[in-house]
Design an enzyme around this catalytic site. Structure first.
Site, PDB file in Angstrom:
ATOM      1  N   SER A 220       0.835  -1.194   0.000  1.00 32.89           N
ATOM      2  CA  SER A 220       0.000   0.000   0.000  1.00 32.89           C
ATOM      3  C   SER A 220       0.881   1.260   0.000  1.00 32.89           C
ATOM      4  O   SER A 220       1.678   1.455  -0.890  1.00 32.89           O
ATOM      5  CB  SER A 220      -0.975  -0.038   1.188  1.00 32.89           C
ATOM      6  OG  SER A 220      -1.966   0.952   1.093  1.00 32.89           O
ATOM      7  N   ASP A 346      -9.869  -2.912  -6.550  1.00 32.65           N
ATOM      8  CA  ASP A 346      -9.409  -2.254  -5.321  1.00 32.65           C
ATOM      9  C   ASP A 346      -9.987  -0.835  -5.232  1.00 32.65           C
ATOM     10  O   ASP A 346      -9.665   0.022  -6.055  1.00 32.65           O
ATOM     11  CB  ASP A 346      -7.884  -2.213  -5.323  1.00 32.65           C
ATOM     12  CG  ASP A 346      -7.283  -1.683  -4.028  1.00 32.65           C
ATOM     13  OD1 ASP A 346      -8.033  -1.145  -3.184  1.00 32.65           O
ATOM     14  OD2 ASP A 346      -6.057  -1.802  -3.868  1.00 32.65           O
ATOM     15  N   HIS A 375      -8.168  -4.655  -1.476  1.00 29.37           N
ATOM     16  CA  HIS A 375      -6.966  -3.942  -1.048  1.00 29.37           C
ATOM     17  C   HIS A 375      -6.244  -4.769   0.008  1.00 29.37           C
ATOM     18  O   HIS A 375      -6.744  -4.966   1.119  1.00 29.37           O
ATOM     19  CB  HIS A 375      -7.342  -2.572  -0.476  1.00 29.37           C
ATOM     20  CG  HIS A 375      -6.155  -1.707  -0.166  1.00 29.37           C
ATOM     21  ND1 HIS A 375      -5.380  -1.138  -1.150  1.00 29.37           N
ATOM     22  CD2 HIS A 375      -5.601  -1.323   1.021  1.00 29.37           C
ATOM     23  CE1 HIS A 375      -4.412  -0.430  -0.587  1.00 29.37           C
ATOM     24  NE2 HIS A 375      -4.528  -0.543   0.732  1.00 29.37           N
TER      25      HIS A 375
END
Length: 411
Positions: A220, A346, A375
């Site tokens: 991320s 996502d 995600h």
């Protein structure tokens, strides 16, 4: 796949007719109930196999990298079967932290100083019991970068360490300033546009083990920071290769997606409160520079960044910060092999913002795009406690680069 779907539909219809007319089970006075259940099951299996379970899209900037991945990291070309009862993006994202296990890891802590007088906490897993690499000086080192408010305690980090342990590697986790319980010595935290702390960490780790193969993996925001670093420094990095997972390629697009009503309710507001909590712990360091009361009233990540992050790092506007922090425009300058895993569903990183055309122009870049996974989700199996598709990609890729990376230069 279409032929399989058609065969399953025919099977479903034939099963329903047979059970309705031939089987007496006492449910609604006939076999209709069982017929409906089995018929629905077959129909769902048909839909799952035809529309959900798919091979990822592999986008590379060069045929050599593509062949290398197919030979040594075959998971990126195999069908990904998301958990059959939880394949939707939000479900995968929300459930992963609660479903996946947290393997026990004993860390060795190290505080290192920065040029501005601050400090960074590194968590080491030395793997001194490694049988594959008994010499610590040449034991491969994997630098791990957690997400936005994450630390070395995140389940995805712990699984990466567990997998690295199996391979005999050493790991070190880069905790962003002030996130892992250490004190802030200067009024500065972190952002994915400023790569100074990451450069300090990479230089420090490499200086300790200059003869060891050195790779990095970012998740991320950690992946965004890693890509921005690689785009700035090009091929001069001591890293041999890198992998990123669920990065936000364009922060403007990410913010727009997360500000949609349902996504704001499920994700945005919670993450905003996490960010506020992380800086409020060090409130005394910022009160002379930033209106902290205003920061604590932010209702979204964008508002938090406008009131805190962009101000702290000297950007004239939040748009300037978001432009500088978005890694898509630096992808063309990456100078080492990088694998980037994203799911096109996502909500943190919308599919239309994934830089597919840019990736095709850099022979060092490979995008692996799954249809589902959410995600940092990528759940698979009936009850995905241990394995996720992301874990398997990580393990195969780092092993491929360490054991066979030399083949890339010969292709």
């Amino acid at each position: 796949m279409q032929r399989l779907a058609m065969d399953l539909r025919v099977l479903s219809r034939e099963l329903s007719l047979y059970l309705e007319h031939q089987v007496q089970v006492g449910f609604f006075g006939s076999g209709v109930g069982l017929s409906l259940i089995l018929g629905f099951s077959v129909a769902y299996a048909c839909y799952y196999l035809s529309s959900i379970a798919k091979k990822p899209q592999l986008v590379t900037g060069g045929e050599s990298f593509s062949r290398f991945l197919q030979d040594h990291c075959p998971v990126v070309t195999e069908t990904y079967y998301p958990t059959v009862w939880c394949w939707e993006s939000r479900g995968q994202t929300l459930l992963r932290p609660f479903i996946t296990s947290k393997p026990p890891v004993q860390y060795r802590n190290e505080l290192i100083k920065t040029a501005d007088g601050g400090q960074i906490l590194l968590d080491w897993f030395d793997n001194d019991n490694s049988k594959s690499y008994m010499d610590a000086s040449t034991r491969p080192t994997i630098l791990l970068l957690p997400g936005l408010t994450g630390t070395s305690k995140e389940s995805y980090i712990l699984h990466m360490i567990h997998l690295s342990e199996e391979l005999g590697y050493r790991c070190v986790v880069f905790n962003n300033r002030g996130m892992a319980g250490e004190n802030l010595l200067t009024p500065r935290t972190y952002c994915c546009a400023n790569t100074e702390d990451l450069e300090t960490v990479i230089h420090h780790v490499h200086s300790l083990y200059p003869s060891a193969p050195f790779l990095a993996a970012g998740v991320s925001m950690g992946g965004m920071l890693l890509l921005n670093y690689l785009g700035k420094i090009g091929p001069k990095t001591p890293l041999k290769a890198a992998a990123t997972f669920s990065v936000g390629w364009n922060i403007f697009a990410c913010s727009e997606s997360l500000e949609k009503p349902l996504n704001w309710l499920l994700f945005n507001y919670y993450l905003t409160t996490c960010l506020q909590s992380s800086v409020n712990k060090h409130r005394h360091m910022f009160v002379k520079l930033i209106d902290m009361d205003h920061v604590m009233k932010a209702k979204s990540i964008r508002e938090f960044d406008k009131r805190f992050t962009s101000v702290m790092f000297g950007y004239q506007t939040n748009d300037d910060y978001y432009t500088d922090a978005s890694p898509y425009h630096r992808l063309k300058s990456v100078g080492i092999p990088v694998l980037c895993l994203n799911s096109v569903d996502d909500v943190f990183s919308p599919s239309h913002a994934i830089p597919i055309e840019t990736a095709k122009q850099n022979p060092n870049v490979a995008l692996v795009l799954t249809s589902y996974g959410g995600h940092i989700g990528f759940l698979e199996g009936i009850w995905p406690r241990q394995s996720t598709y992301m874990n398997r990609v990580f393990k195969q890729f780092v092993q491929a680069m360490i054991e066979h990376g030399h083949e890339l230069s010969n292709m």
